[in-house]
Design a protein around this motif. Sequence first.
Motif, short mmCIF file in Angstrom:
data_model
loop_
_atom_site.label_atom_id
_atom_site.label_comp_id
_atom_site.label_asym_id
_atom_site.label_seq_id
_atom_site.Cartn_x
_atom_site.Cartn_y
_atom_site.Cartn_z
N GLN A 12 10.20 -0.76 -1.77
CA GLN A 12 9.20 -0.27 -2.72
C GLN A 12 9.70 -0.42 -4.15
N LEU B 196 -0.58 -3.74 -5.37
CA LEU B 196 -1.59 -3.74 -4.32
C LEU B 196 -2.31 -5.09 -4.26
N TYR C 113 2.16 1.69 -3.48
CA TYR C 113 1.06 2.17 -4.32
C TYR C 113 0.86 3.67 -4.13
N GLU C 114 0.81 4.11 -2.88
CA GLU C 114 0.58 5.52 -2.60
C GLU C 114 1.71 6.41 -3.11
N ARG D 163 1.28 6.63 -6.83
CA ARG D 163 0.12 7.49 -7.10
C ARG D 163 0.48 8.96 -6.90
N ASP D 164 1.11 9.26 -5.79
CA ASP D 164 1.40 10.64 -5.43
C ASP D 164 2.53 11.26 -6.25
N LEU E 299 0.83 -1.20 0.00
CA LEU E 299 0.00 0.00 0.00
C LEU E 299 0.87 1.26 0.00
N GLU E 300 1.97 1.23 0.75
CA GLU E 300 2.89 2.37 0.75
C GLU E 300 3.48 2.58 -0.64
#
Length: 165
Positions: A134, A87, A39-40, A43-44, A36-37
């Motif tokens: 990541q 994810l 992914y974020e 995304r960001d 999730l980290e």
Amino acid sequence: MYLEIQNLVYQAETQYLHSQETAKLKDCTLSLKSRLEAYEILRDRAIIIFQEVADQISTDFPQEKQILERVLKDWLLIIRYSAMAILLKDATFLRHRLLEWLTDLVQVQQRQTIDRAISEVLQKQLEKMPNSEQLALISPFINQARNTLLLANKVDKQNIYPTMI
């Protein structure tokens, strides 16, 4: 991951899960935080990452403006679908949802040099991610996309449309 968890939950409805099954469930849930980290972060930072990629590629291929826009959009989709595959913890998600149809589009265009250059610049940008875990999550998907697209670029245009007999 989603299908794994779903199957385990269905199994748990009829019987207690065995140690191996609970270990698998634990693995899925424990790894969710780092996925999730990643992914974020993707995304960001997608716009920032791709602005730097676009700037570099535009400098390297100034005469290819029109195709560059299309190829950059394709690679932006690759990042988005890769983030979703991370994810979901699903190695086939990217291939089934994006690469299968994108490969067909790539085959009619001569863009191997541009795809290779974008993938290299993108990899350098992704290496700036906050931690190596990541990067390790996204790299297999970027490699899968690069290898798939470069292979699709090698297909001879004459073989794309079979002759009618």
